[in-house]
Design an enzyme around this catalytic site. Structure first.
Site, mmCIF file in Angstrom:
data_model
loop_
_atom_site.group_PDB
_atom_site.id
_atom_site.type_symbol
_atom_site.label_atom_id
_atom_site.label_comp_id
_atom_site.label_asym_id
_atom_site.label_seq_id
_atom_site.Cartn_x
_atom_site.Cartn_y
_atom_site.Cartn_z
ATOM 1 C CD GLU A 112 14.061 -41.864 6.678
ATOM 2 O OE1 GLU A 112 13.567 -40.216 7.060
ATOM 3 O OE2 GLU A 112 15.023 -41.952 6.121
ATOM 4 C CD GLU A 116 15.504 -43.317 1.820
ATOM 5 O OE1 GLU A 116 15.828 -42.245 2.315
ATOM 6 O OE2 GLU A 116 14.106 -43.470 2.078
HETATM 7 C C1 GCO Z 1 14.392 -39.701 4.132
HETATM 8 C C2 GCO Z 1 13.042 -40.008 3.112
HETATM 9 C C3 GCO Z 1 13.704 -39.675 1.621
HETATM 10 C C4 GCO Z 1 14.419 -38.523 1.567
HETATM 11 C C5 GCO Z 1 15.868 -38.686 1.574
HETATM 12 C C6 GCO Z 1 16.596 -37.640 1.372
HETATM 13 O O1 GCO Z 1 14.982 -40.593 4.452
HETATM 14 O O2 GCO Z 1 14.192 -38.634 4.502
HETATM 15 O O3 GCO Z 1 13.070 -41.538 3.118
HETATM 16 O O4 GCO Z 1 12.268 -39.444 1.342
HETATM 17 O O5 GCO Z 1 13.991 -37.737 0.404
HETATM 18 O O6 GCO Z 1 16.223 -39.495 2.587
HETATM 19 O O7 GCO Z 1 16.610 -36.942 2.641
#
Ligand code: GCO
Length: 456
Positions: A165, A361
């Site tokens: 990200e 994710e």
């Molecule tokens: C993100 C990060 C994670 C977060 C998850 C929930 O995508 O922000 O990769 O570390 O904890 O997405 O927000």
């Protein structure tokens, strides 16, 4: 007869070093920007820190047993750069490297495939002190870090993601003050930082390929919300696809996914962005683009939410407001938009044809606790997962090359500026006792994995 996901589809769960490891200053680990940020008063909800987090640094063996209990085939983790190179450059930390060495061995012994993210936001403070992403030396430092990990772990690890990200660690970390290091920089600076991140990505891909003994399967894990057409009419779909990849406002620090992925996958920045950012961009040479667009093997994407779009006048995309009471998780931004994964993978496959796609994710946050019966009931998480996976299954059935799904997250953990307020895990963590309890969703996911999603 319900069909399953494609044969060999990979089912996993994800975490990140700073969010679960703790041991923030143990065994020679150097500070990261998140250690510094959390130790500043008022930066994180109730001044929570990742000092201890889920104490995974000490409890990793038990955590692997829990992954086995769920039946995970793969585990997406990140390495803490300052744990292995305390300043981020120069001296290595043997104890830090030893931690990851034994963790990887433990995962492999448990039959779980490790997928490593090199950078999940924990910039070494030693490099932050030298300007971090503003510093033109950062790509070289990142390359050295990637080469170290590839040489130490690349005889057992084959799946790598360079970054998690960039829109967050640059677009939030250096513009709003909400994420570490809490800087507030100009768009010109942010675009230079994005450029240095791109160069670092290209150098790291080269370094992994040169230093890993096993053939490397390399990708990245950017994030985006998924644009969803109001109807499946051609005009709505066309407008939605346009919305998905349009650059948007010149001063929007959270740049569009096309600004992140086009240079990597198409070897060029989007024309619309070059125009929109005119006068703000660093010099970008052809040799830079050649480095940035080193071949990668899959596109990762973190996607939690979606937004509806319809074709307005002349087919222009019109984003629709969410209806009052639209389902959401405990954090306001986390709305439940099940078709997001289908349209995301379809639009990605159309823009970046035939590149394997990995959902790195997707997840849900809720206020879970251990009930009187000793279990943790999280029906909303199960329903959310079920709905999103239906979309992913549709994509796979249509021949879109979706290869894996990593649920965020394996266990409740430190949720950045929100601290421990939001619980994303399939495993409940009691942060006082560090007791883990598998939630109902963990047992539900176990069945999904065992049946390869037959009943989704
Ligand atoms: C993100 C990060 C994670 C977060 C998850 C929930 O995508 O922000 O990769 O570390 O904890 O997405 O927000």
């Amino acid at each position: 007869m319900a069909s399953s996901f494609p044969k060999g589809f990979l089912w996993g769960a994800a975490t990140a070093a700073y969010q679960i490891e703790g041991a923030w200053n143990e065994d020679g680990k150097g500070p990261s920007v998140w250690d510094e940020f959390c130790h500043r008063d008022g930066k994180v909800w109730q001044n929570h820190t990742g000092d201890v987090a889920c104490d995974h640094y000490h409890l990793w063996k038990n955590d692997i047993k829990l992954m086995q209990e769920i039946g995970l085939k793969a585990y997406r983790m990140s390495v803490s750069w300052p744990r292995v190179i305390p300043l981020g450059y120069g001296k290595q930390n043997p104890k830090g490297l030893a931690f990851y060495d034994k963790l990887i061995d433990g995962l492999l012994k448990a039959g779980i495939d490790p997928w490593i993210t090199l950078f999940h936001w924990d910039m070494p403070q030693g490099l932050q002190d030298k300007g971090a992403w503003m510093n033109s030396d950062i790509p070289k430092h990142f390359e050295d870090y990637a080469a170290l990990l590839a040489s130490k772990l690349g005889d057992r690890v084959s799946n790598w993601m360079t970054f998690n990200e960039p829109q967050c660690f640059i677009g939030i970390g250096y513009s709003s003050g909400i994420h570490a290091p809490g800087d507030k920089r100009s768009m010109r600076d942010l675009l230079l930082m994005y450029f240095n991140f791109h160069l670092a990505h290209g150098r790291a891909v080269q370094a992994i390929r040169q230093n890993a003994k096993l053939k490397a399967n390399i990708g990245m894990a950017p994030c985006t919300s998924g644009a969803i057409p109001e109807t499946e009419s051609k005009k709505d779909i066309d407008a939605t696809k346009k919305s998905m990849f349009t650059i948007g406002d010149r001063e929007n620090a959270f740049v569009n996914i096309s600004w992140i992925l086009d240079p990597v996958l198409l070897g060029k920045y989007p024309e619309e962005g070059l125009k929109r950012y005119e006068g703000l961009l660093p010099e970008i040479k052809d040799s830079d683009l050649k480095l940035i667009s080193q071949k990668i093997d899959f596109i990762g994407c973190n996607c939690y939410t979606g937004y509806k779009v319809k074709a307005g006048k002349d087919g222009k995309p019109e984003t629709l407001a969410k209806p009052i009471g639209h389902p959401r998780g405990h954090l306001d931004w986390l709305t439940v938009d099940p078709e997001a994964l289908y349209w995301l993978t379809r639009f990605f496959n159309e823009r970046y044809p035939d590149k394997p796609l990995v959902i790195t994710e997707n997840g849900f946050c809720s206020l879970d606790w251990v009930a009187l019966d000793g279990k943790v009931h999280d029906p909303a998480r199960i329903d959310q997962m079920h709905r999103y996976l239906k979309g992913l299954k549709r994509a796979a059935a249509e021949g879109i090359p979706v290869k894996a799904y990593f649920h965020w997250s394996l266990m409740d953990n430190f949720e950045w500026a929100e601290g421990y307020r939001a619980r994303f895990g399939m495993i409940h963590v009691d942060y006082t006792t560090q007791k883990r309890t598998l939630k109902d969703s963990a047992y539900w996911y176990k069945d999904v994995i065992a049946s390869n999603g037959k009943d989704i």
